[in-house]
Design an enzyme around this catalytic site. Structure first.
Site, PDB file in Angstrom:
ATOM      1  N   PRO A  31       6.925  24.254 -36.550  1.00  0.00           N
ATOM      2  CA  PRO A  31       6.537  25.805 -36.174  1.00  0.00           C
ATOM      3  C   PRO A  31       6.328  25.601 -34.701  1.00  0.00           C
ATOM      4  O   PRO A  31       5.779  25.020 -33.905  1.00  0.00           O
ATOM      5  CB  PRO A  31       5.028  25.890 -36.758  1.00  0.00           C
ATOM      6  CG  PRO A  31       4.713  24.398 -36.905  1.00  0.00           C
ATOM      7  CD  PRO A  31       5.909  23.467 -37.211  1.00  0.00           C
ATOM      8  N   LEU A  32       6.908  26.953 -34.142  1.00  0.00           N
ATOM      9  CA  LEU A  32       6.926  27.122 -32.519  1.00  0.00           C
ATOM     10  C   LEU A  32       6.546  28.684 -32.384  1.00  0.00           C
ATOM     11  O   LEU A  32       7.562  29.568 -32.775  1.00  0.00           O
ATOM     12  CB  LEU A  32       8.142  26.671 -31.933  1.00  0.00           C
ATOM     13  CG  LEU A  32       8.896  25.350 -31.789  1.00  0.00           C
ATOM     14  CD1 LEU A  32      10.081  25.211 -31.484  1.00  0.00           C
ATOM     15  CD2 LEU A  32       7.917  24.652 -31.046  1.00  0.00           C
ATOM     16  N   SER A  33       5.393  28.695 -32.003  1.00  0.00           N
ATOM     17  CA  SER A  33       4.938  30.117 -31.851  1.00  0.00           C
ATOM     18  C   SER A  33       5.779  30.872 -30.648  1.00  0.00           C
ATOM     19  O   SER A  33       6.186  30.410 -29.664  1.00  0.00           O
ATOM     20  CB  SER A  33       3.479  30.149 -31.277  1.00  0.00           C
ATOM     21  OG  SER A  33       3.044  31.451 -31.120  1.00  0.00           O
ATOM     22  N   GLN A  85       3.020  28.595 -41.791  1.00  0.00           N
ATOM     23  CA  GLN A  85       2.017  27.984 -41.306  1.00  0.00           C
ATOM     24  C   GLN A  85       0.921  29.105 -41.031  1.00  0.00           C
ATOM     25  O   GLN A  85       0.911  30.102 -40.291  1.00  0.00           O
ATOM     26  CB  GLN A  85       2.323  27.247 -39.904  1.00  0.00           C
ATOM     27  CG  GLN A  85       1.204  26.299 -39.578  1.00  0.00           C
ATOM     28  CD  GLN A  85       1.375  25.772 -38.165  1.00  0.00           C
ATOM     29  OE1 GLN A  85       1.600  26.368 -37.316  1.00  0.00           O
ATOM     30  NE2 GLN A  85       1.109  24.566 -38.060  1.00  0.00           N
ATOM     31  N   CYS A 115      -3.321  22.883 -32.790  1.00  0.00           N
ATOM     32  CA  CYS A 115      -2.973  23.850 -31.564  1.00  0.00           C
ATOM     33  C   CYS A 115      -3.982  23.654 -30.448  1.00  0.00           C
ATOM     34  O   CYS A 115      -5.053  23.560 -30.707  1.00  0.00           O
ATOM     35  CB  CYS A 115      -2.895  25.197 -32.080  1.00  0.00           C
ATOM     36  SG  CYS A 115      -2.747  26.552 -30.736  1.00  0.00           S
ATOM     37  N   LYS A 154      -1.060  19.992 -40.306  1.00  0.00           N
ATOM     38  CA  LYS A 154      -0.119  19.557 -38.860  1.00  0.00           C
ATOM     39  C   LYS A 154      -1.364  19.436 -37.899  1.00  0.00           C
ATOM     40  O   LYS A 154      -2.032  20.252 -37.758  1.00  0.00           O
ATOM     41  CB  LYS A 154       0.923  20.648 -38.566  1.00  0.00           C
ATOM     42  CG  LYS A 154       1.650  20.129 -37.143  1.00  0.00           C
ATOM     43  CD  LYS A 154       2.831  20.901 -37.046  1.00  0.00           C
ATOM     44  CE  LYS A 154       3.651  20.526 -35.816  1.00  0.00           C
ATOM     45  NZ  LYS A 154       2.870  20.985 -34.519  1.00  0.00           N
ATOM     46  N   GLY A 216       6.737  14.693 -31.889  1.00  0.00           N
ATOM     47  CA  GLY A 216       6.320  14.390 -30.580  1.00  0.00           C
ATOM     48  C   GLY A 216       7.442  13.616 -29.817  1.00  0.00           C
ATOM     49  O   GLY A 216       7.996  12.649 -30.307  1.00  0.00           O
ATOM     50  N   SER A 239      10.640  19.693 -31.943  1.00  0.00           N
ATOM     51  CA  SER A 239       9.977  20.659 -31.606  1.00  0.00           C
ATOM     52  C   SER A 239      10.641  21.227 -30.221  1.00  0.00           C
ATOM     53  O   SER A 239      11.633  22.115 -30.114  1.00  0.00           O
ATOM     54  CB  SER A 239       8.491  20.351 -31.267  1.00  0.00           C
ATOM     55  OG  SER A 239       7.993  19.897 -32.252  1.00  0.00           O
ATOM     56  N   ARG A 240       9.981  20.687 -28.943  1.00  0.00           N
ATOM     57  CA  ARG A 240      10.929  21.483 -27.939  1.00  0.00           C
ATOM     58  C   ARG A 240      12.235  21.025 -27.727  1.00  0.00           C
ATOM     59  O   ARG A 240      12.844  21.988 -26.911  1.00  0.00           O
ATOM     60  CB  ARG A 240      10.077  20.783 -26.335  1.00  0.00           C
ATOM     61  CG  ARG A 240       8.506  21.445 -26.436  1.00  0.00           C
ATOM     62  CD  ARG A 240       7.771  20.814 -25.437  1.00  0.00           C
ATOM     63  NE  ARG A 240       7.383  19.269 -25.787  1.00  0.00           N
ATOM     64  CZ  ARG A 240       7.035  18.631 -25.036  1.00  0.00           C
ATOM     65  NH1 ARG A 240       6.787  18.874 -23.694  1.00  0.00           N
ATOM     66  NH2 ARG A 240       6.789  17.496 -25.310  1.00  0.00           N
TER      67      ARG A 240
HETATM   68  C1  LIG Z   1       6.519  26.975 -27.126  1.00  0.00           C
HETATM   69  C2  LIG Z   1       5.562  26.103 -28.181  1.00  0.00           C
HETATM   70  C3  LIG Z   1       5.013  26.914 -29.270  1.00  0.00           C
HETATM   71  C4  LIG Z   1       4.378  26.278 -30.358  1.00  0.00           C
HETATM   72  N1  LIG Z   1       3.908  26.703 -31.480  1.00  0.00           N
HETATM   73  C5  LIG Z   1       3.192  25.952 -32.336  1.00  0.00           C
HETATM   74  C6  LIG Z   1       2.747  26.617 -33.550  1.00  0.00           C
HETATM   75  O1  LIG Z   1       2.813  27.705 -33.970  1.00  0.00           O
HETATM   76  N2  LIG Z   1       2.358  25.691 -34.648  1.00  0.00           N
HETATM   77  C7  LIG Z   1       2.331  24.432 -34.369  1.00  0.00           C
HETATM   78  O2  LIG Z   1       1.804  23.642 -35.419  1.00  0.00           O
HETATM   79  N3  LIG Z   1       2.607  23.787 -33.128  1.00  0.00           N
HETATM   80  C8  LIG Z   1       3.249  24.576 -32.354  1.00  0.00           C
HETATM   81  N4  LIG Z   1       3.426  23.887 -31.202  1.00  0.00           N
HETATM   82  C9  LIG Z   1       3.421  22.499 -31.306  1.00  0.00           C
HETATM   83  C10 LIG Z   1       5.091  21.857 -31.806  1.00  0.00           C
HETATM   84  O3  LIG Z   1       5.219  22.177 -32.925  1.00  0.00           O
HETATM   85  C11 LIG Z   1       4.821  20.322 -31.403  1.00  0.00           C
HETATM   86  O4  LIG Z   1       3.993  19.842 -32.246  1.00  0.00           O
HETATM   87  C12 LIG Z   1       4.833  19.896 -29.977  1.00  0.00           C
HETATM   88  O5  LIG Z   1       5.785  20.475 -29.198  1.00  0.00           O
HETATM   89  C13 LIG Z   1       5.052  18.341 -29.864  1.00  0.00           C
HETATM   90  O6  LIG Z   1       6.286  18.141 -30.149  1.00  0.00           O
HETATM   91  P1  LIG Z   1       7.555  17.751 -29.035  1.00  0.00           P
HETATM   92  O7  LIG Z   1       6.937  16.710 -28.107  1.00  0.00           O
HETATM   93  O8  LIG Z   1       8.700  17.345 -29.632  1.00  0.00           O
HETATM   94  O9  LIG Z   1       7.841  18.982 -28.417  1.00  0.00           O
HETATM   95  C14 LIG Z   1       4.052  24.475 -30.356  1.00  0.00           C
HETATM   96  C15 LIG Z   1       4.949  24.141 -29.063  1.00  0.00           C
HETATM   97  C16 LIG Z   1       5.481  24.706 -28.190  1.00  0.00           C
HETATM   98  C17 LIG Z   1       6.070  24.118 -27.104  1.00  0.00           C
END
Ligand SMILES: Cc1cc2nc3c(=O)[nH]c(=O)nc-3n(C[C@H](O)[C@H](O)[C@H](O)COP(=O)(O)O)c2cc1C
Length: 351
Positions: A31-33, A85, A115, A154, A216, A239-240
């Site tokens: 999930p990515l807001s 979520q 979060c 999560k 991560g 994610s990112r």
């Molecule tokens: C722009 C953005 C929005 C995010 N939104 C959410 C979200 O809505 N729900 C959630 O559980 N995590 C959210 N995350 C966290 C990611 O899902 C993830 O746990 C975190 O980025 C670590 O993974 P990465 O190192 O591969 O980016 C968000 C992260 C980013 C960068």
């Protein structure tokens, strides 16, 4: 050359079982807001049709007070596998929201307990639940009672380095009825800095019976394989690495299934995807979609000639047509550049 060890291959050959719900991919789109709306998920799903995807996090209190579902909760008819979520600290509102999520088509309901954003944690939601495990347990129990689908969590490894409590917390979530847990290997105070500490994911995996998903720093096929090998996790969540790159989940999934790496998209293919993304966001959300698309466009425009210049222009587009024109021009320039390069090479060969 990257290869799948026989142990890993054997471990991943079965579907991911989230209680009775089976997913035929071990790679999940997080999930990515502000990102993982229906438009983005369609793009990711094109390359990873069997992967589990998540909506952006939805505020359960907000849902309690409105009649209409917010757009961020919208799911394509028949879109599967999909998790909605939710975030909040009130078990009753979360249970009520979970029922709405299932009505909308959620295969699982995920509770955000990771979060780090102040606005969320100061109201008791997100990662602040790591400091209130009893509330987190009550939430899981209430939501499990309210819906038939699996409830998942999560979270992060702890609030800060002095309060890394993921082992106790994860066990509590399992005992309360969670059917899968995703662990982002950072503390709340780390934000997105430093490395994700996958060793904690490995330790969680050792003590739980439910599936554990590693999250991560999964930015490549190599990272995904390394994380799966080092942690023993049942899957990885990207994610990112998917920002401006909706190909990543599919690339990893393909490798895990075949042992072969797909050729990465060319800059032109990435720009064509950016174009489609912009157009679709406009059709789905109108001018608001164009404003939202700005950040996506800048993420796509990376790693080719004059990309920085293009990023600057795309970050301020006012209309969909402006954005499309800029992307079309960049595609044309890149094609011309590639052609001239090929001609130069051909001439060299002739000479
Ligand atoms: C722009 C953005 C929005 C995010 N939104 C959410 C979200 O809505 N729900 C959630 O559980 N995590 C959210 N995350 C966290 C990611 O899902 C993830 O746990 C975190 O980025 C670590 O993974 P990465 O190192 O591969 O980016 C968000 C992260 C980013 C960068």
């Amino acid at each position: 050359m990257l290869a799948l060890s026989p142990e890993l291959k054997a471990r991943l050959s079965q579907p991911l079982k989230i209680d009775s719900f089976e997913v035929k991919s071990r790679v999940l789109q997080s999930p990515l807001s502000g990102v993982t709306d229906l438009v983005f998920r369609r793009l990711v799903r094109r390359y990873a049709p069997q992967s589990m995807m998540y909506t952006e996090m939805v505020n359960a209190t907000g849902l309690h007070y409105v009649k209409e579902l917010p757009k961020i909760m919208e799911v394509d008819p028949g879109e599967r596998p999909i998790s909605i979520q939710l975030f909040d600290c009130r078990p009753d509102f979360l249970a009520e929201a979970a029922v709405k999520a299932v009505d909308e088509g959620a295969d699982t309901v995920d509770i955000n307990m990771g979060c780090p954003v102040n606005k969320i944690t100061k109201n008791g939601g997100g990662s602040s639940l790591l400091r209130q495990p009893e509330v987190a347990e009550a939430i899981v129990r209430e939501v499990v009672k309210a819906v038939e689908v699996p409830v998942t969590v999560k979270t992060r490894i702890g609030w800060n380095d002095k309060e890394i409590n993921i082992l106790d917390f994860a066990k509590r979530m399992q005992d309360a009825g969670a059917k899968m847990i995703t662990v982002h290997g950072r503390t709340r105070s780390q934000g997105y800095n430093g490395n994700a500490r996958w060793e904690w994911i490995a330790r969680v995996k050792e003590i739980l019976e439910i599936p554990v998903i590693g999250n991560g720093d999964i930015f490549s096929v190599e990272a995904a394989v390394k994380c799966l090998e080092e942690t023993g996790a049942d899957g990885v969540m990207c994610s990112r690495g998917t920002l401006g790159y909706p190909f990543l989940v599919g690339e990893i999934d393909y490798f895990l299934k075949t042992g072969e790496k797909l050729a990465p998209p060319t800059p032109i293919q990435r720009l064509e995807c950016a174009r489609e993304h912009l157009q679709a966001l406009y059709e789905y959300k109108g001018d608001r979609g164009v404003r939202q698309a700005r950040k996506h466009m800048t993420w796509y425009a990376k790693g080719f000639l004059n990309a920085a210049d293009l990023r600057g222009k795309l970050s301020v587009v006012e209309t969909v047509q402006q954005g499309l024109d800029l992307i079309d021009q960049a595609i044309e320039d890149l094609a011309r550049y590639e052609e001239s390069g090929a001609e130069m090479q051909a001439e060299c060969v002739v000479v």
